[in-house]
Structures are given as structure tokens and as C-alpha cells.
Motif scaffolding. Sequence first.
Motif: not given
Length: 259
Positions: A86, A89, A121-123, A131-133, A161, A165-166, A168
Motif C-alpha cells: 500500500h 504505508e 506489518n503492512y498491507r 489490500y490484505h494485512p 480484513i 486497518h491496523l 504499522i
Amino acid sequence: MNSKIISDYSEIFETYQEFRGDFLENHIEKLKELDQYIPHSNTFFCITNTTTRSFEYVSKNFQPCTGMNTEMMCNKGMTFWWEHMHPDEMSLWLQSLNDLMIFTMSEIDILDRKKVSYTWNYRIKMADGIYHPILQHTTPMYFDEEGKPIIGLAHYSLLPITGGHLPIRASAKMLNDKNEYETVFFKTYSEQKLIAEQITFRERDIIRLISFGHSTEEIADKLFISINTVTSHRRNILKKTNSKNTTELIARSIREGMI
């Protein structure tokens, strides 16, 4: 691929040592054998080589997890993976890697670095276009002459998902004397812009007065503006900073050192 991303990543993992020896080849052969016995799941692993920005091996679960082509991942290396990250990020992700490297090189004894495992973490945009985490755990396998980790075994887990969204987060854990992992570094990286980057000087004055407990009427009197103007400013500040209420706004302002 953004050349600045490549440049910044290379600077973080800069080394003058050329990787040599059969160390890596032996590990790859063993992992290939092991990979045949690992059942399909929502995790996969890779051997990462930061000196060449390549994946020396990508496990069989990569394609079922992502829908992407394993051969492309191996041939194009890390730039292929980064192309799917993403864009919002990437700078935060690079900052987390840089902070982890600085912490490792300055705070962890060279003899203890082989005991450290890193998580962030990231997407990633999968083959479905969504976009998946991803949660990545990387454990160093090889270090350069300065003790900088340059070859790693990375495990990737697909997270569910959710509505949002989380943020980072980056962490480092190290084995202690009891052979148990202890967290030695943890930091959250927010995508929110700093409040000071989003507001005017007048709005900064109003936030400061709010933090002192002054009412809208008192703020209007102190700044020689109308009550309606103060009300409008307060509403705009909350909207600009994406703050739910003045309590959250003031808490963020204090954390960021603005007041």
C-alpha cells in the motif's frame, strides 16, 4: 518502482561485504525438503537477501496465499513485493525498518543479535485487487562483518480484513537466559499527519486555550473574535485532525509536543 524506496532500503541495509560460501545454499536445500511436508495454510516463508534485494527461496504456500506468481516473486525479488505494498504505508514501513536497524546496531550486543526476531506489518495488494494485512516475522540467518543482519528467514501471515486497518507496528524480541522471547523494542507508526502540519496559527491558539480549560466564550474574549468564529474553528480543527472530540485532540497535541 519508486527509486527513492529502493535507495532508502539499500541505505538501511548498506554493507560492503560480499556474500560468499555455501551457507545459504545448504539452508535452502534443507528448507526445500521441509517445505514439502508443510501443509497448506495462510502463511508462507521466504529467505531474504538484503544485499541483492532478492528472495533466495519462496515457499510453496506463497501462491495459494496471495494468488501471485511465485516465479515472478523469485525473479523480480523485493521490488515485485514492494510494488504491491500500500503506497500510504511505504514510508512508515521504511521508518520502522530503519528504527529496528538503529536499535539493533546500537543497543544489542553483537553476540546477542542471533537471538533476535523482528516483527512488523503492512498491507499488500493480492491477486484479487484488495489490500490484505500481512504480519511479517524475520529472523536473521547471516550477518556482515559489522554485525548487521543481511540474510533472514521471513515468515508471512495473512491477517483477517477488518473494517479499518491496523497501524504499522514494529517490534524486536530477544531470547533471554531462560530461552524465552522478551520484547526489547516496540513502536507504533501512525498514518495520521501531525496536528501541527494540519492547522493554522489561529487554530493552534484555540487548541492551547482549550487545553487550559477555557470555554468557547472565554476563548472568543481572549482572542477578540466572535463566539461563532470560535465554534467554527473548533469544528474545523476536529475535522482536519480526524479527532472524535476535544479530549482526543488535546491528548494527541500533548503526545506530539504541540502544547
